[in-house]
Structures are given as structure tokens and as C-alpha cells.
Design a protein around this motif. Structure first.
Motif, PDB file in Angstrom:
ATOM      1  N   THR A   6       0.870  -1.174   0.000  1.00  0.00           N
ATOM      2  CA  THR A   6       0.000   0.000   0.000  1.00  0.00           C
ATOM      3  C   THR A   6       0.904   1.220   0.000  1.00  0.00           C
ATOM      4  O   THR A   6       1.747   1.364   0.892  1.00  0.00           O
ATOM      5  N   PRO A   8       2.042   4.529   1.020  1.00  0.00           N
ATOM      6  CA  PRO A   8       1.614   5.370   2.145  1.00  0.00           C
ATOM      7  C   PRO A   8       1.503   6.853   1.793  1.00  0.00           C
ATOM      8  O   PRO A   8       1.026   7.637   2.593  1.00  0.00           O
ATOM      9  N   ASN A  11      -2.002   6.203  -0.533  1.00  0.00           N
ATOM     10  CA  ASN A  11      -2.926   5.256   0.111  1.00  0.00           C
ATOM     11  C   ASN A  11      -3.496   4.220  -0.858  1.00  0.00           C
ATOM     12  O   ASN A  11      -4.455   3.519  -0.538  1.00  0.00           O
ATOM     13  N   ILE A 158       4.208  -5.601   4.999  1.00  0.00           N
ATOM     14  CA  ILE A 158       3.921  -4.407   4.184  1.00  0.00           C
ATOM     15  C   ILE A 158       4.985  -4.142   3.112  1.00  0.00           C
ATOM     16  O   ILE A 158       4.866  -3.169   2.371  1.00  0.00           O
ATOM     17  N   ASN A 305       5.376   4.777   7.278  1.00  0.00           N
ATOM     18  CA  ASN A 305       5.219   3.589   6.427  1.00  0.00           C
ATOM     19  C   ASN A 305       3.778   3.139   6.260  1.00  0.00           C
ATOM     20  O   ASN A 305       3.455   2.464   5.286  1.00  0.00           O
ATOM     21  N   SER A 306       2.909   3.467   7.224  1.00  0.00           N
ATOM     22  CA  SER A 306       1.532   2.965   7.155  1.00  0.00           C
ATOM     23  C   SER A 306       0.631   3.771   8.094  1.00  0.00           C
ATOM     24  O   SER A 306       1.111   4.438   9.019  1.00  0.00           O
ATOM     25  N   LYS A 307      -0.654   3.653   7.848  1.00  0.00           N
ATOM     26  CA  LYS A 307      -1.654   4.308   8.707  1.00  0.00           C
ATOM     27  C   LYS A 307      -1.542   3.759  10.131  1.00  0.00           C
ATOM     28  O   LYS A 307      -1.614   4.489  11.111  1.00  0.00           O
ATOM     29  N   GLN A 339       0.417   9.485   4.795  1.00  0.00           N
ATOM     30  CA  GLN A 339       0.520   9.125   6.213  1.00  0.00           C
ATOM     31  C   GLN A 339       1.608   9.939   6.918  1.00  0.00           C
ATOM     32  O   GLN A 339       2.549   9.405   7.497  1.00  0.00           O
TER      33      GLN A 339
END
Ligand code: NAP
Length: 471
Positions: A6, A8, A11, A158, A305-307, A339
Motif C-alpha cells: 500500500t 503510504p 494510500n 507491508i 510507512n503505514s496508517k 501518512q
């Protein structure tokens, strides 16, 4: 958790991958084991040309390999390219030095002509994190490939595209089948692989939580393991530090890779005479970052790196403030869906604060004021982790004296922290055990086989005290 890319920054879910089937896991382990048996007595120089070729691939394809990293975990494209180049350096380093590092060592002994021979140990399992997806792999792959240990690996959920790009580069460099195999494993499958009789060693880089879980299984099945875990590294500003240098390095030490580095300076410990000046300069640097597209060379701070990681950090900061910390600075919000975490400086964190001694994995600086250098060392050591550290002092000698008093694995004096092929990497306490890179990095998964030889049995002149009795 599903293996999924995904982006970031946008998104966008780019791709989802299926977990490895039990058949594929079995086939991969069988191939790796077969290769280990073939490699067992092959000299190191039969493998090292592949590492030079791999280094060349990383150099030739820097841009495209870096793009995979930026798309997948959001790091700045410029930093991603640096990671790719560092990988090439590591591959070359072990290609050049493995022979010398693994040469047999002669031992003087009354038993006979003795030597320690360095043989491969067998198939290894590597479990790796997302923050430097190639570099973490290269740290474990290059030395152990040279040594003759095939590797199967589970990369972070991820970063599956990075995991596959690394495997592909190794294959194209000419590594034989079974030398390195990516497996998209669930946690249960990781435990099964650790337990498998063909696995002789386990190397994990990641959090204390992940490390504890995998080390527990490794312990249960008596598998040798190395654990490269998290940290709350101190950045000490001693009473006589050169503040121009401190100001230049401190923001980089916290914001590089969006603060998602195990050896980021997570606690700035500043002597009282420099405290106000330090805070002001850090605030100026944190407020001047440019957040945006990580592919844009003008961008200076990448998204996280991510939500999930962003939300975890937000919760930690909120908890710290509720526990009495002062939000000395919080970057004004930006209008972007990526993010991004607004760079934050926390002060007044006392021992009872939930943030005290906790790793904050993102662009959040904890700043502590101390009376003098001794108090700085005491605070640095008041932590359950001990990975890296930075000391700024009036001279390299004065800084090195302070550095040696810190209970940690690595310290840099009057400069920024850097990981290079020749520098041993690893920590103590909750930051884990074992070392990667450098000469030690090739000895973690080696069978140091002792061979003692003589033409006739030892003529025991010790009266059976330390050698067997004559009968
Ligand atoms: P993490 O959650 O521990 O993940 C690291 C790897 O372990 C991932 O592949 C993860 O898989 C796997 N894993 C986690 N729990 C597991 C379990 N119970 N069984 C099997 N595998 C498991 O770490 P992270 O939060 O992604 O990474 C950041 C942490 O790594 C920070 O604490 C950082 O300081 C540390 N780190 C240390 C070093 C070092 O050299 N000392 C270097 C870089 C990062 P999933 O992705 O599927 O969860």
C-alpha cells in the motif's frame, strides 16, 4: 496479516499476495538443504563472484530498485537510492573479505596440531522488517551466502514487493537455486519453519515484541539465533559540545527515514548550559521540513510507512502529554492525505511518564535537560534498551570517554550515526544480541569446527590429570 503493498503517500493498494503454501515451504526448505550439503565443503571463493555481480546489479539498477522502496514504504527517493548503494557496498565487502574472515585459525596446543575451521552451519531463517527492506536483507544475506548458509526468509507484511525484488536480484546475480528464498509466511508458519530440523539458525530484525515471540520458539527448538531489536538511543550534548555541529546533526539524527530507524536518536539528553539553545534550534529545523511526495527531490520529510504506524505513534504522543510531557513543538498540520506525522518535540518527560524509556518510531524527539555530563550518562543508561548512541563533546577523546560509559552496542562521537559494511551492528539489553556486518557479522552462523591432528596418539605426560589415563 496479508502481504500487501500500500503506497503510504497515495494510500493506493498496489498489490496483495497470497501466503506461501505448505508445499512451497517444503519445496523451498528441501532445495535449501540440498544446496547446503553441496556447499558444505566448497571454498568461499566459489561463491563470492555472485556477490560482486549482485553489487553491480544494485549499482546498475539503483533508480528502479529505489522506486520499489519509495512506493512501498514511503521513504524519500533520495534516501532509498542511498539504501540501494549501501547494499552494493555490503555485497562487495563480503565478497572481498569473506575468505580472510573465514580462514582457519591455528591454535597452539599440547594435544596436537589444532585449528578452528569455519564451516557453514546449515539453512537459516531470516525474519526482517520494513524500514530498510533491502539493507536488512543484505546484512544477513551477503555474509551468510559467502559462508555457505542458504537462507529462507519472511519479510514484513507491508514490503512484499521489496522482498521479491531482492530475491530476483540475487537470482539474476547467479546464486544457485535454494540460496535465498522468499516465503510469505504467517506467524504460525514462521514457528513451524523455526522448528523444522533443517533450520540451523534464525536471524530476526524487528521489535522487541516480534523478537521475543520468535526467540521463544527458537529457544524451544534450540536454534541458534541473533536478535536485532529496537532502541531508545541517546544523543548526548555534553557541557563542552560544539553547538554548531550539534545543530547540524541533531535534526538529521531524528528525522532520517521519517524517524523510523532503530538507531535514530530518540532521546536528546542536553546539559543545562546548552538546553535552551538546543531546543530552539531543533524547533527551527523541525518547523522547516517540507512534507510531500517522497519521489520529489524537494521533499525533506517522508510519510510514515503505514496508517497503523502513524496511529500508534499518535497514541503514544497523546499518552505522553496526558502523562505530563510538554509538547514544546508540534508542526502545523499539512493538507495531504499521505501518512504524514507532524514532527513533534516533547520535553518535561519524567520517570513516571508512559513515554519514558519507550521507543517512539517516527519523527518525535524527546528532549531531556540534565545538570552535567555525569547526569547525561546516568540518564542514557536508565533504559531497558542499548542499541546505538551519539555523543557530542569538546573533543573526540572527551566524547569517547563518555561513550565508553554508555551501556549500549554502538556509539558515534561528534558525528552522525552511520551503518557501513565494516562496522559491527547490534545491541545489548532489550535491543537484542548478536552482531551483523563487519567481521562478527559473518561468524554468527558458522560451525567453528575444531580439528586436532597428529600422526600418533599423544604421549600422555600429564599422569592422567588433564588427558585420559594410560591403562
Ligand atoms: P516487528 O513488528 O517486530 O516486525 C519485524 C518482522 O518480524 C516482520 O517481518 C514481522 O512480520 C515479523 N514478526 C513480528 N512478530 C512476529 C511473530 N510473532 N512471529 C513471527 N514473525 C513476527 O517490527 P516492526 O515494528 O515492523 O519494525 C520496527 C522495529 O524494528 C523497531 O523496534 C526498530 O527499532 C526495530 N529495528 C531494529 C533494527 C536493528 O538492527 N536492531 C533494525 C531495524 C529495525 P509482519 O510484518 O508480518 O508483522
Amino acid at each position: 496479516m496479508a502481504y500487501q503493498t500500500t503506497n503510504p503517500y497515495t494510500n493506493e493498494v498496489v498489490k496483495t499476495y497470497e501466503n506461501a503454501t505448505p508445499e512451497y515451504v517444503e519445496e523451498s526448505l528441501a532445495k535449501a538443504q540440498k544446496l547446503y550439503k553441496e556447499w558444505r565443503n566448497d571454498p568461499v571463493f566459489t561463491r563470492t563472484p555472485v556477490l560482486h555481480k549482485l553489487a553491480q546489479i544494485f549499482r546498475d539498477e539503483t533508480d528502479s530498485l529505489a522506486k520499489v522502496l519509495t512506493t512501498e514504504m514511503g521513504k524519500l527517493y533520495t534516501e532509498a537510492k542511498g539504501e540501494v548503494i549501501l547494499c552494493a557496498m555490503i555485497a562487495d565487502y563480503y565478497a572481498d573479505h569473506a575468505g580472510e574472515f573465514l580462514a582457519p585459525r591455528k591454535i597452539e596446543s599440547i594435544a596436537g596440531e589444532a585449528q578452528l575451521e569455519n564451516h557453514p552451519l546449515g539453512v537459516l531463517l531470516a525474519v526482517e522488517p520494513w524500514n530498510f527492506p533491502y539493507y536488512q536483507m543484505m546484512r544477513i544475506f551477503a555474509p551468510n551466502f559467502a559462508a555457505g548458509d542458504p537462507i529462507v526468509y519472511k519479510h514484513a507484511a507491508i514490503t512484499p514487493a521489496s522482498a521479491l525484488a531482492f530475491e530476483d536480484a540475487v537470482r539474476r546475480a547467479g546464486a544457485p537455486e535454494g540460496a535465498l528464498t522468499n516465503l510469505f509466511l504467517s506467524y504460525d508458519q514462521v514457528s513451524d519453519v523455526v522448528a523444522d530440523k533443517r533450520i540451523q539458525g534464525v536471524a530476526l530484525t524487528g521489535s522487541e515484541r516480534g523478537g521475543t515471540a520468535v526467540a521463544e520458539v527458537a529457544g524451544k527448538y534450540l536454534k541458534k539465533n541473533t536478535m536485532e531489536l529496537g532502541g531508545v538511543d541517546a544523543f548526548i550534548v555534553a557541557h563542552d559540545a560544539n553547538m554548531a555541529d550539534v545543530k547540524a546533526i541533531a535534526p538529521r539524527a531524528r528525522l532520517y527515514n521519517a524517524g523510523q530507524v532503530c538507531t535514530s536518536s530518540k532521546r536528546f539528553i542536553v546539559t543545562a548550559n546548552h538546553y535552551d539553545e538546543f531546543l530552539e534550534s531543533l524547533k527551527a529545523a523541525f518547523s522547516s521540513v517540507k512534507m510531500g511526495d517522497p519521489m520529489d527531490p524537494e521533499t525533506t520529510l517522508a510519510p510514515m510507512n503505514s496508517k497503523k504506524a502513524k496511529e500508534k505513534l499518535q497514541a503514544q504522543v497523546a499518552e505522553a502529554i496526558a502523562g505530563g510531557a510538554t509538547p514544546y513543538y508540534v508542526h502545523e498540520p499539512i493538507d495531504d492525505e499521505g501518512q504524514f506525522f507532524m514532527p513533534t518535540i516533547l520535553t518535561d518527560i519524567d520517570k513516571s511518564n508512559p513515554a519514558y524509556g519507550k521507543e517512539m518510531f517516527g519523527p518525535v524527539a524527546q528532549v531531556y535537560k540534565v545538570a552535567d555530563d555525569d547526569a547525561a550518562v546516568a540518564l542514557a543508561n536508565d533504559a531497558d534498551y542499548g542499541l546505538g548512541g551519539i555523543v557530542f563533546a569538546g573533543s573526540q577523546e572527551a566524547g569517547a570517554k563518555l561513550a565508553s560509559r554508555i551501556e549500549t552496542g554502538m556509539v558515534f562521537v561528534n558525528t552522525f550515526f552511520s551503518s557501513l559494511p565494516e562496522l559491527e551492528f547490534g545491541g545489548v539489553k532489550g535491543s537484542g544480541f548478536g552482531r551483523e556486518l563487519g567481521q562478527n557479522g559473518i561468524s554468527s552462523f558458522i560451525n567453528q569446527e575444531l580439528v586436532v591432528k597428529r600422526d600418533r596418539p599423544n604421549d600422555d605426560e600429564t599422569g592422567g590429570l588433564i588427558l585420559p589415563h594410560k591403562f
